[in-house]
Design an enzyme around this catalytic site. Sequence first.
Site, mmCIF file in Angstrom:
data_model
loop_
_atom_site.group_PDB
_atom_site.id
_atom_site.type_symbol
_atom_site.label_atom_id
_atom_site.label_comp_id
_atom_site.label_asym_id
_atom_site.label_seq_id
_atom_site.Cartn_x
_atom_site.Cartn_y
_atom_site.Cartn_z
ATOM 1 N N ASP A 147 68.964 25.905 46.557
ATOM 2 C CA ASP A 147 67.997 26.462 47.264
ATOM 3 C C ASP A 147 66.759 25.750 47.660
ATOM 4 O O ASP A 147 66.847 24.684 47.243
ATOM 5 C CB ASP A 147 67.537 27.716 46.566
ATOM 6 N N LYS A 160 53.536 42.761 51.958
ATOM 7 C CA LYS A 160 53.703 41.530 52.505
ATOM 8 C C LYS A 160 55.213 41.281 52.409
ATOM 9 O O LYS A 160 55.916 41.770 51.562
ATOM 10 C CB LYS A 160 52.763 40.654 51.956
ATOM 11 N N ASP A 197 67.312 30.868 40.253
ATOM 12 C CA ASP A 197 66.003 31.025 39.341
ATOM 13 C C ASP A 197 65.885 32.591 39.142
ATOM 14 O O ASP A 197 65.335 32.766 37.861
ATOM 15 C CB ASP A 197 64.961 30.320 40.025
ATOM 16 N N ASP A 204 70.599 35.746 40.692
ATOM 17 C CA ASP A 204 71.213 34.531 40.830
ATOM 18 C C ASP A 204 72.212 34.318 39.543
ATOM 19 O O ASP A 204 73.140 33.585 39.946
ATOM 20 C CB ASP A 204 70.311 33.162 40.893
#
Length: 892
Positions: free
Chosen positions: A330, A444, A618, A622
């Site tokens: 990533d 957000k 992380d 995952d």
Amino acid sequence: MRIHALDAEQALASLNTSAAGIHSSEAARRLAEYGPNHLEEVAHEHLLLRFAQEFTHFFAIILWIGAALAFAAEHFDPGQGMARLGVAIVGVIIINGIFSFWQEYKAERAVAALRQLLPQKVKALRDGEIVEILASELVPGDIVLLEEGDFIAADCRVIDAFGLRVNLSTVTGESLAQARNIEPSAEELPLHAKNIVLAGTSVVSGQGRAVVYATGMRTEFGRIAHLTQTAGETSSPLQREIARLSRIVAGLATGMGVTLFLVGQAIGLPTWENLLFAIGIIVANVPEGLLPTVTLSLAMATQRMARRNALVRHLPAVEALGSTTVICSDKTGTLTQNRMSVHQLWVGGAFLPCADLGMRAHLIDDHRELFVNAALCHNLKEIEEQGRHILHGDPMEIALAEIGRKMAGDLEGFSRLDEIPFDTDRKRMSVLCETPQGRMLYCKGALETVLARCQFIHFDAGLAPLDDAARTRLLAAQDEMAGAGLRVLAFAHRTVSEEGMPEEEQGMVLAGLIGLEDPPRAEVPEAIARCVAAGIRIIMVTGDHPRTALAIARQIGMVRSEQPVVVSGEQLRLMSPTQLQLALDAPEIIFARVAAEQKMRIVEALKNKGEIVAVTGDGVNDAPALKTADIGIAMGIGGTDVAKAAADLILLDDNFASIVAAIEEGRAVFENIRKFLTYILSSNIPELIPYLAFVLFRIPLPLTILQILAVDLGTDMLPALALGAEKPDPAVMTRPPRTRSERLLSWGLIARAYLFLGILEAVAAMGVFFFVLEAGSWHYGDFLDRHQTLYLEATSACLATIVVTQMVNVYLCRHPLHSLLSYGLGGNRYLQIGILAELAVILFILYTPAGNWLFGTAPISGTIWLLATTCAAAMCLLEELRKRWLRQAVQG
Ligand code: ATP
């Protein structure tokens, strides 16, 4: 009353604590009373039992049989020195057993010590402040903070929960996430209560606070621990291969010994002499110390990797690392620094560099909601460190919160009520806040997901409907920022009625975009170039925008072509497994805006293509991909406990370059094992040929069984170990990865060890043996008594020559192809120690009365040493010529 039946206040009171936690002095007192919060290790196998196993495995049994035969020979035909041989073989079994046990124990300690490097930590409230402490220091009454991906370290009663869901599979076997709240429960067992979180389970999403009520062996997990603690490491394919190989070689040696015994009987050799010969063959060829030496060199590799910031959790991973063909990495934090700074804004319909913010006070007033949003919509914790309040959490959120706080000014009267948490699928988060203007929802996230939920946009002129034209402007602004490598976040808000949190974030006002800069790590471009040279493909799999991903990929040299393939999460969703496999044929490919769950599909597709895949991760989501990959790599700093538990390798510095360092060490281990195999196998030939000559040509026995043992278990042992600790050859990363089918013991290696180096050593040893006999006026066919000085000197000369040639051989084995002149004698202090030890052992054998008596030797003259050294020099020269010829053949 059971703690889950109480309400939160009562639960706290029942543990003599409060929502602000206990005092640290009280915590120390409780720690002394209740003990540390860890599970007492259920003893694996008893050490004595394991020690005993060293004497009962396959090789040991072969050797026991040899010893029994020798004692039987002494019984039936006394005076042939058979008893001494029997004692010597028993000695071999004991020395070998102790040495193997020591090696395995040391390997195990090394791996266990690595675990200590990464102790589990928890955030707790002590004296009203958030502090990070070791999980083992938790005591009943402590308040712990829980967030996504955390392992729960003790049994706790929840007192605060925002979307808290836990995975109880380690305790109940149930793998579906379960919601947790603070309401009292009528359940009989705490296990089923919705307000209880148990040690050993993990937080899937949301956050909360909970009060610890049981620690260590008193937790539910502690009670079942004895059932679940496993017996430790599984063995790696390499170790299995070595074990199989050793068994085959031992079987062959036994077969050969028995056959030659029968042949000897047929041609009329005296039975006991013949038996001695058969035992000699077996003992000379059984690779006694191979497996423990391999295990130890794997363990030593894990220590070297740890020094380079890569922590291996299982030994088999060392080897898989060495054959890795693809790394799916990533972006944020691994390839980039994860040091976010706000670089540019898009507010009111125009770009605004961050540096200009101070000069646009009026603009900030107009767009205050954007900054309030940035200041409030996050999951940061404020932790007191040395008297200062420091924000802890995602660096992006820290950057946003800092600029938000600075620009929005005083936030009196703003408080957070609830949260819809971030996850990689939603790619956004929202918080519900009480503000002086009423309740507000601040959201957000990635523009695509926020945009669909907005109805208005805030332009300079005021609120405007979010029509197609506005959308086009927004997307163009995002593309421009992303194209420059910025990470773009969209901010939106809305007012909310008193009823509380709306089900979905919708009908919001889009306040603006913020572009954050996250520069690539300085060491990454070089690491990528090394991967390319080493034939390893790197595929970026990121949750970020395709343009940002591509811009960063170009900056770090991961993408060089004009038209790399960029697959988005949306496209990936529509692909069949076959289509995905075909897409992966592209030489340069990036996956962007993918959800963590999709990583697993990519890993599976690559594995189906026969690749050996390393993947980084992380988060909680995952974990499946980390488990599926050949090498799961979790981040030591930014990774969650759950990801770390699923991984094979943990990067202590979250840095991509450390993966490449670990691969280098993984490759080196494989090469090192080959080096010491070559070394150990070489000396089998000069041990075998004297016996063959003795039987077939009726000459005095040039090397006795005890002397063979002195080489195998005395002089050869430490230099072989030292070869296992060789540093990676700089060229190891310029070769393509090893293929799955590539065996450790190749025909080339066998030919080099047995047919070249071994034969040279045998010729030298036999030559020096005959030289001594000739000088002593021996003629072919003469009988030599075993106690005669001439015989003792000749056999000692043979032994000394083997040892001297092996001393040179250890340096020749340091590289299968390169000249000794290119890599020299230094660089591995274990080698020098090994050689010194080798010298000490041979001097003891030749020059002390005890050594002479035990091994049937006598002191030899300087001339013999000179001769042996000349032979070794000649061997070195011939090997150099062979290597040169081979290099030319390879280049040609
Ligand atoms: P990588 O997968 O390479 O680490 P990433 O951090 O961008 O990249 P994710 O964490 O999956 O990947 O994030 C995906 C997207 O979600 C980000 O690009 C961003 O737009 C958005 N996002 C990330 N973190 C947050 C957050 N804390 N709040 C809101 N949105 C976020």
